[in-house]
Design a protein around this motif. Structure first.
Motif, PDB file in Angstrom:
ATOM      1  N   LEU A 202      91.487  51.031  80.708  1.00  0.00           N
ATOM      2  CA  LEU A 202      90.736  51.580  79.580  1.00  0.00           C
ATOM      3  C   LEU A 202      89.346  52.022  80.029  1.00  0.00           C
ATOM      4  O   LEU A 202      88.861  53.099  79.647  1.00  0.00           O
ATOM      5  CB  LEU A 202      90.617  50.525  78.479  1.00  0.00           C
ATOM      6  N   GLY A 203      88.723  51.224  80.880  1.00  0.00           N
ATOM      7  CA  GLY A 203      87.410  51.593  81.386  1.00  0.00           C
ATOM      8  C   GLY A 203      87.443  52.863  82.210  1.00  0.00           C
ATOM      9  O   GLY A 203      86.519  53.689  82.139  1.00  0.00           O
ATOM     10  N   MET A 204      88.516  53.061  82.978  1.00  0.00           N
ATOM     11  CA  MET A 204      88.626  54.281  83.783  1.00  0.00           C
ATOM     12  C   MET A 204      88.732  55.521  82.897  1.00  0.00           C
ATOM     13  O   MET A 204      88.197  56.579  83.237  1.00  0.00           O
ATOM     14  CB  MET A 204      89.842  54.189  84.701  1.00  0.00           C
ATOM     15  N   VAL A 205      89.433  55.407  81.778  1.00  0.00           N
ATOM     16  CA  VAL A 205      89.527  56.542  80.853  1.00  0.00           C
ATOM     17  C   VAL A 205      88.130  56.925  80.362  1.00  0.00           C
ATOM     18  O   VAL A 205      87.745  58.101  80.375  1.00  0.00           O
ATOM     19  CB  VAL A 205      90.437  56.200  79.668  1.00  0.00           C
ATOM     20  N   LEU A 206      87.368  55.934  79.919  1.00  0.00           N
ATOM     21  CA  LEU A 206      86.017  56.215  79.429  1.00  0.00           C
ATOM     22  C   LEU A 206      85.098  56.654  80.562  1.00  0.00           C
ATOM     23  O   LEU A 206      84.276  57.563  80.391  1.00  0.00           O
ATOM     24  CB  LEU A 206      85.452  54.958  78.756  1.00  0.00           C
ATOM     25  N   GLY A 207      85.243  56.025  81.723  1.00  0.00           N
ATOM     26  CA  GLY A 207      84.385  56.359  82.850  1.00  0.00           C
ATOM     27  C   GLY A 207      84.574  57.777  83.341  1.00  0.00           C
ATOM     28  O   GLY A 207      83.656  58.370  83.921  1.00  0.00           O
ATOM     29  N   GLY A 208      85.765  58.349  83.133  1.00  0.00           N
ATOM     30  CA  GLY A 208      86.006  59.725  83.539  1.00  0.00           C
ATOM     31  C   GLY A 208      85.119  60.725  82.805  1.00  0.00           C
ATOM     32  O   GLY A 208      84.792  61.792  83.343  1.00  0.00           O
TER      33      GLY A 208
END
Length: 420
Positions: A273-279
Protein backbone atom coordinates in the motif's frame (compact mmCIF):
# COMPACT_ATOMS: atom_id res chain seq x y z
CA UNK A 1 -9.14 8.33 -34.47
CA UNK A 2 -8.77 6.71 -31.03
CA UNK A 3 -11.76 6.82 -28.78
CA UNK A 4 -11.89 9.30 -25.96
CA UNK A 5 -11.48 6.55 -23.40
CA UNK A 6 -8.25 5.22 -24.89
CA UNK A 7 -4.93 6.00 -23.33
CA UNK A 8 -2.55 8.08 -25.37
CA UNK A 9 -0.11 6.00 -27.32
CA UNK A 10 2.84 6.94 -25.08
CA UNK A 11 0.88 5.94 -21.99
CA UNK A 12 -0.09 2.61 -23.55
CA UNK A 13 3.54 1.89 -24.34
CA UNK A 14 4.65 2.92 -20.87
CA UNK A 15 2.11 0.77 -19.05
CA UNK A 16 2.81 -2.22 -21.27
CA UNK A 17 6.49 -1.98 -20.37
CA UNK A 18 5.72 -1.42 -16.69
CA UNK A 19 3.41 -4.45 -16.58
CA UNK A 20 5.91 -6.75 -18.29
CA UNK A 21 8.78 -5.68 -16.06
CA UNK A 22 6.51 -6.11 -13.03
CA UNK A 23 5.61 -9.62 -14.15
CA UNK A 24 9.27 -10.51 -14.54
CA UNK A 25 10.23 -8.98 -11.19
CA UNK A 26 7.40 -10.76 -9.40
CA UNK A 27 8.68 -14.02 -10.87
CA UNK A 28 12.18 -13.35 -9.56
CA UNK A 29 10.80 -12.89 -6.03
CA UNK A 30 8.68 -16.01 -6.49
CA UNK A 31 11.90 -17.96 -7.04
CA UNK A 32 13.43 -16.48 -3.87
CA UNK A 33 10.92 -18.81 -2.23
CA UNK A 34 11.33 -21.88 -4.44
CA UNK A 35 12.73 -24.04 -1.62
CA UNK A 36 11.75 -22.52 1.79
CA UNK A 37 8.02 -23.48 1.61
CA UNK A 38 9.14 -27.05 0.89
CA UNK A 39 11.49 -27.30 3.89
CA UNK A 40 9.13 -29.40 6.06
CA UNK A 41 8.71 -31.91 3.22
CA UNK A 42 12.48 -31.99 2.58
CA UNK A 43 13.13 -32.67 6.28
CA UNK A 44 10.58 -35.47 6.26
CA UNK A 45 12.09 -37.13 3.17
CA UNK A 46 15.82 -36.52 3.62
CA UNK A 47 16.23 -35.81 7.34
CA UNK A 48 17.99 -32.49 6.81
CA UNK A 49 18.57 -30.06 9.67
CA UNK A 50 17.43 -26.46 9.52
CA UNK A 51 21.10 -25.42 9.49
CA UNK A 52 21.60 -27.41 6.28
CA UNK A 53 18.49 -25.91 4.74
CA UNK A 54 19.63 -22.44 5.79
CA UNK A 55 22.78 -23.05 3.78
CA UNK A 56 20.60 -23.39 0.67
CA UNK A 57 19.17 -19.93 1.31
CA UNK A 58 22.64 -18.47 1.87
CA UNK A 59 23.83 -20.09 -1.37
CA UNK A 60 20.99 -18.43 -3.27
CA UNK A 61 21.76 -14.94 -1.96
CA UNK A 62 25.54 -15.17 -2.18
CA UNK A 63 25.37 -16.21 -5.85
CA UNK A 64 22.68 -13.64 -6.55
CA UNK A 65 24.64 -10.86 -4.84
CA UNK A 66 27.91 -11.58 -6.62
CA UNK A 67 26.13 -12.16 -9.92
CA UNK A 68 24.08 -8.99 -9.62
CA UNK A 69 27.13 -6.75 -9.54
CA UNK A 70 28.54 -8.51 -12.60
CA UNK A 71 25.20 -8.67 -14.42
CA UNK A 72 25.05 -4.88 -14.62
CA UNK A 73 28.06 -4.90 -16.96
CA UNK A 74 26.41 -7.53 -19.16
CA UNK A 75 23.17 -5.53 -19.31
CA UNK A 76 25.04 -2.37 -20.35
CA UNK A 77 26.93 -4.36 -22.99
CA UNK A 78 24.27 -6.54 -24.65
CA UNK A 79 21.01 -4.99 -23.44
CA UNK A 80 18.53 -5.97 -20.75
CA UNK A 81 16.06 -7.99 -22.80
CA UNK A 82 18.20 -11.07 -23.65
CA UNK A 83 19.45 -11.14 -20.05
CA UNK A 84 15.86 -11.37 -18.79
CA UNK A 85 15.20 -14.27 -21.14
CA UNK A 86 18.25 -16.14 -19.85
CA UNK A 87 17.18 -15.52 -16.26
CA UNK A 88 13.82 -17.19 -16.89
CA UNK A 89 15.60 -20.20 -18.39
CA UNK A 90 17.73 -20.42 -15.21
CA UNK A 91 14.57 -20.39 -13.09
CA UNK A 92 13.07 -23.23 -15.12
CA UNK A 93 16.29 -25.23 -14.75
CA UNK A 94 16.31 -24.52 -11.00
CA UNK A 95 12.79 -25.90 -10.67
CA UNK A 96 13.74 -28.99 -12.66
CA UNK A 97 16.81 -29.51 -10.45
CA UNK A 98 14.70 -29.23 -7.30
CA UNK A 99 12.03 -31.59 -8.60
CA UNK A 100 14.59 -34.26 -9.50
CA UNK A 101 16.91 -33.82 -6.49
CA UNK A 102 18.01 -37.04 -4.83
CA UNK A 103 19.86 -35.38 -1.97
CA UNK A 104 21.48 -32.21 -0.70
CA UNK A 105 23.66 -31.79 -3.79
CA UNK A 106 20.66 -31.62 -6.09
CA UNK A 107 18.97 -29.02 -3.89
CA UNK A 108 22.19 -27.01 -3.74
CA UNK A 109 22.24 -27.01 -7.56
CA UNK A 110 18.64 -25.77 -7.56
CA UNK A 111 19.53 -22.95 -5.14
CA UNK A 112 22.56 -21.98 -7.22
CA UNK A 113 20.59 -21.89 -10.49
CA UNK A 114 17.81 -19.85 -8.88
CA UNK A 115 20.39 -17.40 -7.48
CA UNK A 116 22.00 -17.12 -10.91
CA UNK A 117 18.61 -16.42 -12.46
CA UNK A 118 17.82 -13.80 -9.83
CA UNK A 119 21.12 -11.97 -10.26
CA UNK A 120 20.36 -9.79 -13.32
CA UNK A 121 16.86 -8.61 -12.44
CA UNK A 122 17.48 -5.25 -10.84
CA UNK A 123 20.01 -3.99 -13.40
CA UNK A 124 17.86 -5.33 -16.25
CA UNK A 125 14.53 -4.10 -14.85
CA UNK A 126 15.69 -0.61 -14.01
CA UNK A 127 17.58 -0.21 -17.26
CA UNK A 128 14.37 -0.96 -19.19
CA UNK A 129 12.20 1.25 -16.99
CA UNK A 130 14.61 4.21 -16.99
CA UNK A 131 15.07 4.08 -20.76
CA UNK A 132 11.55 3.24 -21.97
CA UNK A 133 9.14 4.82 -19.48
CA UNK A 134 8.30 8.53 -19.69
CA UNK A 135 9.55 10.62 -16.73
CA UNK A 136 5.97 11.49 -15.73
CA UNK A 137 5.19 7.82 -15.09
CA UNK A 138 8.56 6.70 -13.77
CA UNK A 139 7.56 7.02 -10.12
CA UNK A 140 4.55 4.77 -10.78
CA UNK A 141 6.83 2.34 -12.63
CA UNK A 142 9.07 2.03 -9.57
CA UNK A 143 5.98 1.61 -7.41
CA UNK A 144 4.64 -1.26 -9.54
CA UNK A 145 8.09 -2.82 -9.59
CA UNK A 146 8.22 -2.93 -5.79
CA UNK A 147 4.65 -4.15 -5.40
CA UNK A 148 5.20 -6.98 -7.87
CA UNK A 149 8.15 -8.18 -5.80
CA UNK A 150 6.00 -8.32 -2.66
CA UNK A 151 3.32 -10.21 -4.57
CA UNK A 152 5.89 -12.71 -5.79
CA UNK A 153 7.02 -13.36 -2.22
CA UNK A 154 3.40 -13.84 -1.15
CA UNK A 155 2.43 -16.05 -4.10
CA UNK A 156 5.18 -18.67 -3.88
CA UNK A 157 4.15 -20.30 -0.57
CA UNK A 158 0.51 -20.40 -1.66
CA UNK A 159 1.40 -21.89 -5.06
CA UNK A 160 3.83 -24.50 -3.79
CA UNK A 161 2.01 -25.61 -0.67
CA UNK A 162 -1.30 -25.57 -2.54
CA UNK A 163 0.07 -27.89 -5.23
CA UNK A 164 1.60 -30.11 -2.55
CA UNK A 165 -1.69 -30.31 -0.68
CA UNK A 166 -3.54 -31.18 -3.91
CA UNK A 167 -1.03 -33.75 -5.19
CA UNK A 168 0.85 -34.98 -2.15
CA UNK A 169 4.12 -34.54 -4.09
CA UNK A 170 6.61 -31.79 -3.33
CA UNK A 171 8.46 -32.75 -6.50
CA UNK A 172 5.40 -32.00 -8.61
CA UNK A 173 5.00 -28.65 -6.83
CA UNK A 174 8.63 -27.70 -7.57
CA UNK A 175 8.34 -28.83 -11.19
CA UNK A 176 5.24 -26.73 -11.74
CA UNK A 177 7.18 -23.67 -10.60
CA UNK A 178 9.33 -24.24 -13.68
CA UNK A 179 6.21 -24.21 -15.86
CA UNK A 180 5.41 -20.75 -14.49
CA UNK A 181 8.88 -19.49 -15.45
CA UNK A 182 8.46 -20.85 -18.98
CA UNK A 183 5.02 -19.24 -19.29
CA UNK A 184 6.42 -15.86 -18.23
CA UNK A 185 9.30 -16.31 -20.70
CA UNK A 186 6.77 -16.91 -23.49
CA UNK A 187 4.92 -13.69 -22.56
CA UNK A 188 8.16 -11.68 -22.51
CA UNK A 189 9.19 -12.99 -25.92
CA UNK A 190 5.70 -12.33 -27.32
CA UNK A 191 5.83 -8.70 -26.10
CA UNK A 192 9.55 -8.27 -26.75
CA UNK A 193 9.21 -4.89 -28.46
CA UNK A 194 8.08 -3.30 -25.18
CA UNK A 195 11.27 -4.48 -23.45
CA UNK A 196 13.79 -3.22 -26.00
CA UNK A 197 16.01 -0.87 -24.01
CA UNK A 198 17.99 -0.11 -27.18
CA UNK A 199 15.01 1.94 -28.38
CA UNK A 200 14.76 4.32 -25.47
CA UNK A 201 11.83 6.72 -25.31
CA UNK A 202 12.83 8.45 -22.09
CA UNK A 203 15.49 11.12 -22.47
CA UNK A 204 18.76 10.46 -20.74
CA UNK A 205 21.26 12.88 -19.29
CA UNK A 206 24.07 13.75 -21.69
CA UNK A 207 27.57 13.01 -20.58
CA UNK A 208 29.83 15.94 -19.96
CA UNK A 209 32.32 16.66 -22.75
CA UNK A 210 35.63 14.94 -22.22
CA UNK A 211 34.25 12.77 -19.42
CA UNK A 212 34.69 9.42 -21.14
CA UNK A 213 36.46 7.03 -18.79
CA UNK A 214 36.98 3.37 -18.05
CA UNK A 215 33.87 1.23 -17.58
CA UNK A 216 34.80 0.70 -13.91
CA UNK A 217 35.20 4.41 -13.22
CA UNK A 218 31.72 4.63 -11.73
CA UNK A 219 33.04 2.66 -8.74
CA UNK A 220 34.89 5.79 -7.65
CA UNK A 221 31.60 7.61 -7.09
CA UNK A 222 30.84 7.87 -3.35
CA UNK A 223 27.12 7.96 -4.15
CA UNK A 224 27.29 4.42 -5.60
CA UNK A 225 28.69 2.97 -2.39
CA UNK A 226 26.36 5.04 -0.24
CA UNK A 227 23.43 3.61 -2.23
CA UNK A 228 24.93 0.15 -1.70
CA UNK A 229 25.10 0.76 2.05
CA UNK A 230 21.53 2.06 2.03
CA UNK A 231 20.31 -1.19 0.51
CA UNK A 232 22.42 -3.25 2.87
CA UNK A 233 21.02 -1.62 6.02
CA UNK A 234 17.39 -1.53 4.95
CA UNK A 235 17.57 -5.18 3.86
CA UNK A 236 19.05 -6.16 7.22
CA UNK A 237 15.94 -4.66 8.80
CA UNK A 238 13.63 -6.46 6.36
CA UNK A 239 15.43 -9.75 7.01
CA UNK A 240 14.85 -9.36 10.76
CA UNK A 241 11.13 -8.78 10.25
CA UNK A 242 10.64 -11.52 7.66
CA UNK A 243 12.49 -14.20 9.59
CA UNK A 244 12.13 -13.39 13.27
CA UNK A 245 9.34 -10.88 13.99
CA UNK A 246 6.83 -13.62 14.76
CA UNK A 247 8.91 -15.53 17.36
CA UNK A 248 10.18 -12.24 18.82
CA UNK A 249 6.62 -11.04 19.40
CA UNK A 250 5.67 -14.42 20.85
CA UNK A 251 8.47 -14.11 23.40
CA UNK A 252 8.00 -10.41 24.20
CA UNK A 253 4.24 -10.43 24.59
CA UNK A 254 3.50 -14.09 25.35
CA UNK A 255 1.30 -14.27 22.27
CA UNK A 256 0.28 -17.53 20.58
CA UNK A 257 1.63 -18.44 17.15
CA UNK A 258 -1.85 -18.00 15.69
CA UNK A 259 -1.71 -14.33 16.68
CA UNK A 260 1.79 -13.59 15.37
CA UNK A 261 1.92 -15.78 12.25
CA UNK A 262 0.34 -13.09 10.06
CA UNK A 263 2.68 -10.27 11.09
CA UNK A 264 4.95 -10.68 8.05
CA UNK A 265 1.99 -10.83 5.68
CA UNK A 266 0.60 -7.68 7.29
CA UNK A 267 3.97 -5.95 7.00
CA UNK A 268 4.15 -6.82 3.29
CA UNK A 269 0.56 -5.74 2.63
CA UNK A 270 1.17 -2.39 4.30
CA UNK A 271 4.41 -2.12 2.36
CA UNK A 272 2.54 -2.68 -0.91
CA UNK A 273 0.00 0.00 0.00
CA UNK A 274 2.84 2.36 0.80
CA UNK A 275 4.46 1.70 -2.58
CA UNK A 276 1.24 2.69 -4.35
CA UNK A 277 1.15 6.01 -2.51
CA UNK A 278 4.91 6.49 -2.76
CA UNK A 279 4.73 6.25 -6.55
CA UNK A 280 2.83 9.57 -6.63
CA UNK A 281 5.47 11.29 -4.53
CA UNK A 282 8.66 9.97 -6.08
CA UNK A 283 8.37 11.76 -9.41
CA UNK A 284 7.65 15.15 -7.81
CA UNK A 285 9.87 15.36 -4.74
CA UNK A 286 13.03 17.44 -5.12
CA UNK A 287 14.71 16.18 -1.95
CA UNK A 288 14.04 12.48 -2.09
CA UNK A 289 16.33 11.73 0.82
CA UNK A 290 14.11 13.81 3.12
CA UNK A 291 11.04 11.83 2.11
CA UNK A 292 12.95 8.56 2.61
CA UNK A 293 14.17 9.73 6.02
CA UNK A 294 10.70 10.68 7.22
CA UNK A 295 9.20 7.35 6.14
CA UNK A 296 11.97 5.14 7.52
CA UNK A 297 12.21 7.05 10.79
CA UNK A 298 8.49 6.54 11.26
CA UNK A 299 8.96 2.81 10.74
CA UNK A 300 11.94 2.75 13.11
CA UNK A 301 9.94 4.51 15.83
CA UNK A 302 7.17 1.92 15.59
CA UNK A 303 9.67 -0.96 15.81
CA UNK A 304 11.39 0.66 18.81
CA UNK A 305 8.03 1.09 20.52
CA UNK A 306 7.05 -2.53 19.92
CA UNK A 307 10.50 -3.73 21.01
CA UNK A 308 10.17 -1.86 24.31
CA UNK A 309 7.45 -4.29 25.36
CA UNK A 310 5.40 -1.37 26.66
CA UNK A 311 2.47 -1.47 24.22
CA UNK A 312 -0.57 -3.66 24.87
CA UNK A 313 -0.12 -7.16 23.47
CA UNK A 314 -3.15 -6.72 21.22
CA UNK A 315 -1.44 -3.74 19.55
CA UNK A 316 2.00 -5.26 19.08
CA UNK A 317 1.25 -7.27 15.94
CA UNK A 318 -0.79 -4.45 14.40
CA UNK A 319 1.92 -1.83 14.98
CA UNK A 320 4.63 -4.12 13.57
CA UNK A 321 2.55 -4.71 10.44
CA UNK A 322 1.82 -0.97 10.14
CA UNK A 323 5.56 -0.30 10.18
CA UNK A 324 5.66 -1.77 6.67
CA UNK A 325 3.78 1.31 5.41
CA UNK A 326 6.84 3.51 5.92
CA UNK A 327 9.23 1.20 4.09
CA UNK A 328 6.73 0.95 1.23
CA UNK A 329 6.34 4.72 0.97
CA UNK A 330 10.11 5.07 0.76
CA UNK A 331 10.55 2.41 -1.93
CA UNK A 332 9.81 4.37 -5.15
CA UNK A 333 11.77 7.40 -3.87
CA UNK A 334 14.70 5.10 -3.11
CA UNK A 335 14.75 3.85 -6.70
CA UNK A 336 14.41 7.37 -8.09
CA UNK A 337 17.31 8.54 -5.91
CA UNK A 338 19.53 5.81 -7.40
CA UNK A 339 18.51 6.90 -10.90
CA UNK A 340 19.64 10.43 -10.11
CA UNK A 341 22.92 9.13 -8.69
CA UNK A 342 23.74 6.98 -11.76
CA UNK A 343 26.14 8.54 -14.28
CA UNK A 344 25.17 8.50 -17.99
CA UNK A 345 25.51 5.14 -19.70
CA UNK A 346 26.05 3.16 -16.49
CA UNK A 347 22.48 2.34 -15.45
CA UNK A 348 22.92 -1.43 -15.44
CA UNK A 349 26.29 -1.33 -13.70
CA UNK A 350 25.11 1.05 -10.99
CA UNK A 351 21.87 -0.79 -10.25
CA UNK A 352 23.70 -4.13 -10.29
CA UNK A 353 26.30 -2.93 -7.79
CA UNK A 354 23.82 -1.09 -5.58
CA UNK A 355 21.26 -3.88 -5.45
CA UNK A 356 23.89 -6.46 -4.56
CA UNK A 357 23.68 -4.81 -1.14
CA UNK A 358 20.20 -6.31 -0.89
CA UNK A 359 21.45 -9.86 -1.37
CA UNK A 360 24.40 -9.39 0.99
CA UNK A 361 22.05 -7.93 3.61
CA UNK A 362 19.81 -10.99 3.41
CA UNK A 363 22.78 -13.37 3.52
CA UNK A 364 24.46 -11.77 6.56
CA UNK A 365 21.59 -10.42 8.67
CA UNK A 366 19.65 -13.63 9.29
CA UNK A 367 22.42 -15.37 11.30
CA UNK A 368 22.96 -12.22 13.40
CA UNK A 369 19.30 -11.74 14.28
CA UNK A 370 18.86 -15.47 14.76
CA UNK A 371 21.71 -15.41 17.29
CA UNK A 372 20.00 -12.53 19.13
CA UNK A 373 16.82 -14.58 19.39
CA UNK A 374 18.69 -17.73 20.42
CA UNK A 375 20.46 -15.66 23.07
CA UNK A 376 17.15 -14.67 24.63
CA UNK A 377 16.98 -11.12 23.26
CA UNK A 378 13.70 -10.68 21.33
CA UNK A 379 13.98 -6.94 21.98
CA UNK A 380 17.29 -7.05 20.13
CA UNK A 381 15.50 -8.25 16.99
CA UNK A 382 13.07 -5.31 16.94
CA UNK A 383 15.59 -2.72 18.09
CA UNK A 384 18.23 -4.05 15.71
CA UNK A 385 15.76 -3.77 12.81
CA UNK A 386 15.06 -0.15 13.83
CA UNK A 387 18.76 0.67 14.16
CA UNK A 388 19.45 -0.72 10.68
CA UNK A 389 16.75 1.55 9.25
CA UNK A 390 18.32 4.59 10.94
CA UNK A 391 21.68 3.67 9.41
CA UNK A 392 19.88 3.53 6.05
CA UNK A 393 18.49 7.03 6.65
CA UNK A 394 22.03 8.34 7.17
CA UNK A 395 23.17 6.68 3.92
CA UNK A 396 20.25 8.18 1.97
CA UNK A 397 21.00 11.65 3.34
CA UNK A 398 24.60 11.41 2.16
CA UNK A 399 23.49 10.17 -1.28
CA UNK A 400 21.19 13.17 -1.65
CA UNK A 401 24.02 15.52 -0.71
CA UNK A 402 26.35 14.00 -3.35
CA UNK A 403 23.64 14.08 -6.02
CA UNK A 404 22.91 17.77 -5.39
CA UNK A 405 26.61 18.61 -5.33
CA UNK A 406 27.05 16.97 -8.75
CA UNK A 407 24.00 18.76 -10.16
CA UNK A 408 25.36 22.11 -8.98
CA UNK A 409 28.53 21.79 -11.04
CA UNK A 410 28.62 23.97 -14.18
CA UNK A 411 28.36 22.04 -17.46
CA UNK A 412 32.06 22.57 -18.24
CA UNK A 413 33.28 21.41 -14.85
CA UNK A 414 34.78 17.93 -14.64
CA UNK A 415 32.37 15.41 -13.21
CA UNK A 416 33.64 12.38 -11.33
CA UNK A 417 33.66 8.94 -12.89
CA UNK A 418 31.35 9.31 -15.86
CA UNK A 419 31.88 5.87 -17.46
CA UNK A 420 31.71 5.00 -21.06
Amino acid sequence: MASSTALPSSAQQDWRTIALVGLAHGTSHFFHMLLPPLFPMLIAEFGFSYAQLGLLVSTFFVISGLGQALAGFVVDKVGARPVLYLAMVCFALAAAAAASAQGFGGLMLAAALAGLGNAPFHPADFTILNKRVSPARLGHAFSVHGISGNLGWAAAPLYLTGLYAASGSWRLAAGCAGLWALLVLAVLVWQSAALDDRLAVAPSKPAAPGAEEHSLAFLRLPSVWLCFSFFFWTTCSLSAIQSFASPALQSLYDLPLTATSMVVTGYMVCGALGMVLGGFWAGKAQHLERLIAACLMGTACLLLLVGSGMVPAAWAVALTALAGLGTGLAGPSRDMLIKRAAPPGATGRVYGTVYSGLDIGFALAAPVFGALLDGGSPRGVMWGAAAALLAGVASAALVGRHVRAGAALPPTAPRPAAPR
